[in-house]
Structures are given as C-alpha cells and as structure tokens.
Design a protein around this motif. Structure first.
Motif, PDB file in Angstrom:
ATOM      1  N   ASP A  51     -24.271   6.908  -9.750  1.00  0.00           N
ATOM      2  CA  ASP A  51     -22.931   7.197  -9.220  1.00  0.00           C
ATOM      3  C   ASP A  51     -22.971   8.062  -7.959  1.00  0.00           C
ATOM      4  OD1 ASP A  51     -21.888   5.779 -11.314  1.00  0.00           O
ATOM      5  OD2 ASP A  51     -21.358   7.542 -12.521  1.00  0.00           O
ATOM      6  N   HIS A  52     -24.024   8.850  -7.811  1.00  0.00           N
ATOM      7  CA  HIS A  52     -24.135   9.763  -6.662  1.00  0.00           C
ATOM      8  C   HIS A  52     -25.511   9.593  -6.002  1.00  0.00           C
ATOM      9  CE1 HIS A  52     -20.579  11.747  -8.324  1.00  0.00           C
ATOM     10  NE2 HIS A  52     -21.204  11.785  -9.491  1.00  0.00           N
ATOM     11  N   PRO A  53     -25.733   8.446  -5.367  1.00  0.00           N
ATOM     12  CA  PRO A  53     -27.069   8.148  -4.822  1.00  0.00           C
ATOM     13  C   PRO A  53     -27.511   9.101  -3.719  1.00  0.00           C
ATOM     14  CG  PRO A  53     -25.458   6.547  -4.049  1.00  0.00           C
ATOM     15  CD  PRO A  53     -24.773   7.365  -5.096  1.00  0.00           C
ATOM     16  N   HIS A  54     -26.594   9.841  -3.121  1.00  0.00           N
ATOM     17  CA  HIS A  54     -26.965  10.730  -2.019  1.00  0.00           C
ATOM     18  C   HIS A  54     -27.126  12.181  -2.466  1.00  0.00           C
ATOM     19  CE1 HIS A  54     -26.322   7.365   0.621  1.00  0.00           C
ATOM     20  NE2 HIS A  54     -25.052   7.245   0.240  1.00  0.00           N
ATOM     21  N   PHE A  55     -27.306  12.396  -3.764  1.00  0.00           N
ATOM     22  CA  PHE A  55     -27.488  13.769  -4.246  1.00  0.00           C
ATOM     23  C   PHE A  55     -28.797  14.346  -3.690  1.00  0.00           C
ATOM     24  CE2 PHE A  55     -30.297  11.605  -7.135  1.00  0.00           C
ATOM     25  CZ  PHE A  55     -31.206  12.561  -7.588  1.00  0.00           C
ATOM     26  N   ASP A  56     -28.866  15.665  -3.646  1.00  0.00           N
ATOM     27  CA  ASP A  56     -30.053  16.331  -3.091  1.00  0.00           C
ATOM     28  C   ASP A  56     -30.956  16.950  -4.159  1.00  0.00           C
ATOM     29  OD1 ASP A  56     -29.494  16.108  -0.162  1.00  0.00           O
ATOM     30  OD2 ASP A  56     -27.678  17.188  -0.760  1.00  0.00           O
ATOM     31  N   ALA A  57     -30.385  17.332  -5.290  1.00  0.00           N
ATOM     32  CA  ALA A  57     -31.201  17.972  -6.327  1.00  0.00           C
ATOM     33  C   ALA A  57     -30.523  17.816  -7.678  1.00  0.00           C
ATOM     34  CB  ALA A  57     -31.409  19.457  -6.014  1.00  0.00           C
ATOM     35  N   LEU A  58     -31.318  17.915  -8.726  1.00  0.00           N
ATOM     36  CA  LEU A  58     -30.817  17.866 -10.091  1.00  0.00           C
ATOM     37  C   LEU A  58     -31.329  19.080 -10.851  1.00  0.00           C
ATOM     38  CD1 LEU A  58     -30.305  15.068 -12.581  1.00  0.00           C
ATOM     39  CD2 LEU A  58     -31.945  16.827 -13.220  1.00  0.00           C
ATOM     40  N   VAL A  59     -30.434  19.704 -11.616  1.00  0.00           N
ATOM     41  CA  VAL A  59     -30.808  20.857 -12.434  1.00  0.00           C
ATOM     42  C   VAL A  59     -30.708  20.467 -13.901  1.00  0.00           C
ATOM     43  CG1 VAL A  59     -30.281  23.221 -13.073  1.00  0.00           C
ATOM     44  CG2 VAL A  59     -29.988  22.492 -10.716  1.00  0.00           C
ATOM     45  N   SER A  60     -31.785  20.666 -14.641  1.00  0.00           N
ATOM     46  CA  SER A  60     -31.809  20.453 -16.090  1.00  0.00           C
ATOM     47  C   SER A  60     -31.756  21.821 -16.756  1.00  0.00           C
ATOM     48  CB  SER A  60     -33.089  19.718 -16.500  1.00  0.00           C
ATOM     49  OG  SER A  60     -33.177  18.464 -15.847  1.00  0.00           O
ATOM     50  N   MET A  61     -30.674  22.081 -17.505  1.00  0.00           N
ATOM     51  CA  MET A  61     -30.433  23.412 -18.040  1.00  0.00           C
ATOM     52  C   MET A  61     -30.993  23.638 -19.430  1.00  0.00           C
ATOM     53  SD  MET A  61     -28.895  24.818 -15.514  1.00  0.00           S
ATOM     54  CE  MET A  61     -28.199  26.333 -16.157  1.00  0.00           C
ATOM     55  N   ASP A  62     -31.649  22.620 -20.021  1.00  0.00           N
ATOM     56  CA  ASP A  62     -32.257  22.784 -21.338  1.00  0.00           C
ATOM     57  C   ASP A  62     -33.491  21.898 -21.421  1.00  0.00           C
ATOM     58  OD1 ASP A  62     -30.763  20.302 -21.487  1.00  0.00           O
ATOM     59  OD2 ASP A  62     -31.092  20.395 -23.650  1.00  0.00           O
ATOM     60  N   ILE A  63     -34.250  22.024 -22.540  1.00  0.00           N
ATOM     61  CA  ILE A  63     -35.534  21.333 -22.615  1.00  0.00           C
ATOM     62  C   ILE A  63     -35.385  19.820 -22.771  1.00  0.00           C
ATOM     63  CG2 ILE A  63     -36.863  23.318 -23.406  1.00  0.00           C
ATOM     64  CD1 ILE A  63     -36.538  22.360 -26.258  1.00  0.00           C
ATOM     65  N   ILE A  64     -34.314  19.348 -23.406  1.00  0.00           N
ATOM     66  CA  ILE A  64     -34.104  17.901 -23.513  1.00  0.00           C
ATOM     67  C   ILE A  64     -33.830  17.305 -22.136  1.00  0.00           C
ATOM     68  CG2 ILE A  64     -32.568  16.107 -24.402  1.00  0.00           C
ATOM     69  CD1 ILE A  64     -32.267  17.705 -26.946  1.00  0.00           C
ATOM     70  N   SER A  65     -32.975  17.953 -21.372  1.00  0.00           N
ATOM     71  CA  SER A  65     -32.694  17.477 -20.009  1.00  0.00           C
ATOM     72  C   SER A  65     -33.950  17.512 -19.151  1.00  0.00           C
ATOM     73  CB  SER A  65     -31.602  18.337 -19.367  1.00  0.00           C
ATOM     74  OG  SER A  65     -30.410  18.297 -20.106  1.00  0.00           O
ATOM     75  N   GLY A  66     -34.746  18.566 -19.310  1.00  0.00           N
ATOM     76  CA  GLY A  66     -35.984  18.674 -18.533  1.00  0.00           C
ATOM     77  C   GLY A  66     -36.933  17.530 -18.818  1.00  0.00           C
ATOM     78  N   SER A  67     -37.136  17.215 -20.105  1.00  0.00           N
ATOM     79  CA  SER A  67     -38.011  16.101 -20.473  1.00  0.00           C
ATOM     80  C   SER A  67     -37.480  14.785 -19.923  1.00  0.00           C
ATOM     81  CB  SER A  67     -38.133  16.006 -21.993  1.00  0.00           C
ATOM     82  OG  SER A  67     -38.743  17.164 -22.528  1.00  0.00           O
ATOM     83  N   THR A  68     -36.152  14.615 -19.984  1.00  0.00           N
ATOM     84  CA  THR A  68     -35.543  13.387 -19.475  1.00  0.00           C
ATOM     85  C   THR A  68     -35.728  13.248 -17.976  1.00  0.00           C
ATOM     86  OG1 THR A  68     -33.872  13.500 -21.226  1.00  0.00           O
ATOM     87  CG2 THR A  68     -33.391  12.093 -19.341  1.00  0.00           C
ATOM     88  N   SER A  69     -35.613  14.353 -17.248  1.00  0.00           N
ATOM     89  CA  SER A  69     -35.762  14.283 -15.795  1.00  0.00           C
ATOM     90  C   SER A  69     -37.173  13.852 -15.397  1.00  0.00           C
ATOM     91  CB  SER A  69     -35.424  15.634 -15.155  1.00  0.00           C
ATOM     92  OG  SER A  69     -36.392  16.617 -15.465  1.00  0.00           O
ATOM     93  N   VAL A  70     -38.169  14.254 -16.175  1.00  0.00           N
ATOM     94  CA  VAL A  70     -39.549  13.829 -15.891  1.00  0.00           C
ATOM     95  C   VAL A  70     -39.658  12.316 -16.027  1.00  0.00           C
ATOM     96  CG1 VAL A  70     -41.950  13.989 -16.620  1.00  0.00           C
ATOM     97  CG2 VAL A  70     -40.525  16.044 -16.608  1.00  0.00           C
TER      98      VAL A  70
END
Length: 326
Positions: free
Chosen positions: A229-248
């Motif tokens: 939905d936001h292809p021009h984003f610059d960064a993503l923040v994962s605020m917990d360990i599930i989000s962090g694993s998903t971002s990898v």
C-alpha cells in the motif's frame, strides 16, 4: 501411629543373623571377588532439589529460549529445579492457568512476564498469599503484590527508537510501524515514546500502524499489505519480537533495501543485523535477565530484600557491532 514392635521379637532375629554371618566367615577361606572391570558403578542416590522455581513466558519463542538457557546456567551452582512454561502463541487464559498450576505444585517462587498487567493481578496475588513470592520481568504488574520488576522503561525505549529512526532517515521520510497487542501496556508505552519523539524532533511521517495481536500469520499479512500500500516508504519499525522476526522474512523474500529497525535482540535478529537485513535493533540487555531472575528468586525464598525495580537499560546494536548504551 503404628504399634511399637516388642523388643523380645527383635533380639532373637538379630542374634540369628549374627550367627549366620559368623558361620559363613569361619566356614570358608574364599575371599569376596572384586567387581568386574568395566562393570557399571552402583547408581548414586539423587537428592531432591532444594528449590523449585517457575518461569512463565508470554509465548514460546527463541527469544525466551535463550533466556531460559541463561537462567539454567545461573542455576547450575545451586540445587534448583526450573519449571518453564509458555503458551504456544500469546494467550492470556493459558498464562493464567499456568500460574494456577504452579501454585498447586507449591513451587518455591515464580518469575512471570505478564501478557496483561491488570488481568494477572489476581493470580499473582493468589501466589503471594500462598507463600510463593513472585517477580515480574520485561513487563510489570505494579498493582499486584509482586516483589520486584526486572526490565526497562518502555516509554524511554520507544524514545530511543525514535532517535535511531531520526538518524537513519536524517530527520525526514516516511515510516511504517508494526506492533503486537493493542491492549498490552509495554507495546503502548514503546509506541507512545516513539511517536512523541518523532513529532517533537523530526519531520518524519508515520504512514500506517498495524497490530498483529500476537499472530505471526497476521503479522506477515499486515506487513506485506503495508509495503504494497505504501511502496515509497523509507523505513519500517518492528516494536516487538514477532514483528521483528516477520520483517526478516519479508526483507529476505523481497530483497528490500529500506531501513528496518527492530525491538528485542533474538538470535534471528542478531543474524539479520550481521547480514544487513536489519539496520539496527534496540536491546533490553536481555543477556542479563537469566542471572538476575535466579538471583532474585533465590533471595526471595530466603526473605532477603531485593529492589522493587531493576532497570536493565537499553542499547542499540548495529551492524558495526557497536553498542550504544542509554
């Protein structure tokens, strides 16, 4: 009470046994054969542990497995049995039942990372009233009768995350944010710290915030949807360990060259920082939790005072392997 055996019944048996042993010794010159070489030694009698401690996590995850290993290592010099429990996924009812079970087992002390600080108050108090001291770690339950809290100030941790994003984006850009449970206090505190810092110190725009509510599948679906939905984003923040694993997973699959920042230093995140999928991670100095848990639980069972709050602080871990203490 069993009736005492009359003394006259015992003496003849003892005399008879002594006579048999004496006769066997006098009637034979054969020596007792030594044990065969290589024969297994008689098993040593195992003593029961002096203490049994319970550890209750919010969910099963490699992040917590590493803490368990550190706690086991810290417990080695002492006669301690650890009973470690965690729901497969974040589940408040299961965590409460696990606490109830440990109370019935009469463990000596409990360390818990509460999913819901308020909902856990009754069962924490029940344990304490049963004579089982309780300490909290990572997340606190300040309204309960818990003895101590080991962890960090999550609002300040979110503020530190804002400083990391400001540096990476040079104060300008577009940000995506994913976090855990909407009702989990530590998640809200981190998010509030992040958003307030960005608002007061940067021109960074937060495009979207999504909550996965403890589901890895939902985290993956939400993260992919935000990126689409936001292809021009610059960064993503994962605020917990599930989000962090998903971002990898997403960064590996999509080969993205945007900045990803995570919260919580799991083994997977360590590797991702080294490989460049994660630009930076905020650690709560989790490597200290294991020995602190054992130290506090031991002191609690012996009525030795412990601090009401042990601030483990935070540090930023970057690919250059430089840690910035805060």
């Amino acid at each position: 009470m069993k009736a005492a055996i009359p003394f006259v019944h015992i003496v003849p048996a003892a005399v008879f046994l002594l006579a048999l042993l004496t006769a066997a010794g006098c009637g034979s010159s054969q020596e007792v054969a030594p044990p065969l070489a290589g024969a297994p030694a008689a098993p040593k009698e195992e003593r029961p542990p002096l203490f049994t401690f319970g550890i209750v996590y919010p969910m099963a995850h490699p992040f917590y497995e590493e803490i368990t290993q550190l706690a086991e290592k810290a417990a080695e010099p002492f006669s301690i049995q650890l009973i470690v429990k965690a729901p497969e996924e974040i589940n408040l009812e299961q965590q409460i039942r696990m606490m109830e079970t440990m109370i019935k087992q009469r463990v000596d002390a409990i360390a818990i990372d509460p999913i819901d600080s308020r909902a856990l108050v009754p069962v924490i108090n029940k344990a304490v009233e049963a004579g089982i001291p309780v300490i909290c770690f990572e997340a606190d339950s300040p309204d309960s009768k818990r003895l101590s809290y080991i962890g960090t100030d999550h609002f300040q941790a979110g503020t530190a995350m804002g400083g990391v994003i400001e540096r990476l984006l040079k104060g300008r850009g577009m940000l995506l944010v994913q976090t855990g449970l909407a009702g989990m206090e530590i998640q809200q505190a981190r998010l509030e710290g992040l958003l307030l810092y960005l608002e007061e110190h940067t021109d960074i725009q937060v495009l979207e915030i999504r909550y996965h509510e403890g589901s890895s599948e939902q985290a993956l679906a939400d993260m992919e949807a935000m990126i689409d939905d936001h292809p021009h984003f610059d960064a993503l923040v994962s605020m917990d360990i599930i989000s962090g694993s998903t971002s990898v997973l997403v960064w590996k699959a999509k080969g993205l060259n945007r900045d990803a920042v995570a919260f919580g230093l799991t083994p997977e995140i360590k590797e991702a920082v080294h490989n460049g999928q994660i630009a930076s991670v905020i650690s709560q100095n989790e490597q200290d939790w294991g020995h602190l848990l054992i130290d506090h639980l031991l002191k609690a069972t012996q009525k030795i005072a412990v601090p009401a709050f042990v601030d483990t602080g935070i540090q930023e871990i970057k690919k250059e392997k430089q840690a910035v203490a805060r």
